[in-house]
Scaffold this active site. Sequence first.
Site, PDB file in Angstrom:
ATOM      1  N   SER A 155      50.738  17.307  61.610  1.00 31.40           N
ATOM      2  CA  SER A 155      50.059  17.178  60.591  1.00 31.40           C
ATOM      3  C   SER A 155      49.095  15.942  60.829  1.00 31.40           C
ATOM      4  O   SER A 155      48.741  15.826  61.908  1.00 31.40           O
ATOM      5  CB  SER A 155      50.477  17.102  59.274  1.00 31.40           C
ATOM      6  OG  SER A 155      49.698  17.232  58.326  1.00 31.40           O
ATOM      7  N   HIS A 182      48.130  21.147  60.573  1.00 30.74           N
ATOM      8  CA  HIS A 182      47.614  21.304  59.200  1.00 30.74           C
ATOM      9  C   HIS A 182      46.170  20.962  59.364  1.00 30.74           C
ATOM     10  O   HIS A 182      45.774  19.793  59.987  1.00 30.74           O
ATOM     11  CB  HIS A 182      48.553  20.315  58.164  1.00 30.74           C
ATOM     12  CG  HIS A 182      49.752  20.631  57.964  1.00 30.74           C
ATOM     13  ND1 HIS A 182      50.800  19.830  57.479  1.00 30.74           N
ATOM     14  CD2 HIS A 182      50.223  21.651  58.139  1.00 30.74           C
ATOM     15  CE1 HIS A 182      52.057  20.160  57.425  1.00 30.74           C
ATOM     16  NE2 HIS A 182      51.852  21.463  57.649  1.00 30.74           N
ATOM     17  N   ASP A 283      57.231  19.665  55.220  1.00 33.45           N
ATOM     18  CA  ASP A 283      57.023  20.900  56.046  1.00 33.45           C
ATOM     19  C   ASP A 283      57.614  20.536  57.380  1.00 33.45           C
ATOM     20  O   ASP A 283      57.619  19.564  57.766  1.00 33.45           O
ATOM     21  CB  ASP A 283      55.604  21.139  56.028  1.00 33.45           C
ATOM     22  CG  ASP A 283      55.137  22.637  56.836  1.00 33.45           C
ATOM     23  OD1 ASP A 283      55.948  23.533  56.619  1.00 33.45           O
ATOM     24  OD2 ASP A 283      54.181  22.600  57.105  1.00 33.45           O
TER      25      ASP A 283
END
Length: 346
Positions: A155, A182, A283
């Site tokens: 991310s 992400h 996550d």
Amino acid sequence: MVKLLIVDDSVFMRTVIRDMVTKDPTIEVVGTASNGVDALEKIQNLEPDLVTLDIEMPKMNGIQVLEELKRQRKRPKILMLSTLTSEGAEMTTRAIRLGADDFMLKPKDIPHVRVIGDELVTKLKHLVTLPALPAVHRASPTTGPASHVVLIGSSAGGPPMLDTLLAAIPQDIPAGIVVTQHMPIGFTAALAERFNRIASLPVKETENGDIVENGKILLSKAGVHTIISNDMDANKTRLGKIIHSNTAPLHGVRPAVDKTFESAAKVYGKNIVSVILSGMGNDAGAGAQAIKEAGGTSLLCDEKDCLVYGMARSAIQKNAVDKVLPLAKLAPEIERLVHQMEAANV
């Protein structure tokens, strides 16, 4: 010292970018420009190493600047600054195709612009180390549906790390690779274009129905979860098939790393190597746990190489980590583990 030219039609943005980057003593702002015409003149006169380039500007926009720079023998590294819109995503993809080296997203909300400072500095310093020429892709001798898969999740702070990691993975690795990063809707197409110039293997954004294949890298499309399902071809060969899911965001994101990791664990079991890079939030923890329980191997990048360590920490908290390594050592370990799995399945 790295010389930087800032190009943006907003006085506010030029000021903020200067303030953010000059906190790093290795970056020197040699000038600013408010439009593309001024930018081209200053690129020629100041010879910067790097340029931050806005897309929408008067007189000449960022795309036109890139088109002009393509005609020149020597040019600086270019970091595009894109707005978080569908039009911004389309223009960013076009910019990457025209030779821009990287892109960064401008927050919609002006008060939050300064929060991108650390990532901006990281990206600029990383660009200096990238090769000037795109990678030349050669056909991998190991082709066909993958029996082994490498899953990578990241991310915030992840893209520069992915540059390094994907460039170092060998072309003949007998595994498919799926990357879940992400990213706002629309921008993974530009990211895939960019990785395709850097990685030693071909890279594409996922499409519904894609097959996970040896020697190919799939980048999860933003806005949908990437699910890997178990399928068979006419010859009864097992296929890992990509399914795009519109189910609700998980951990506030879509695609979620957990969705990809957990679904892959059901298909590939012990034949998985997962890697978690930089990223905030939780996550990837549950996904790493699912992979470990299925007999696969979970790797983490060392915290000192990450901008943010939330995702990695979520895996640590679930006791789902087999090894923590510096970024530079991840690719050799991935290759070793894949060949070890291949030998075990012979």
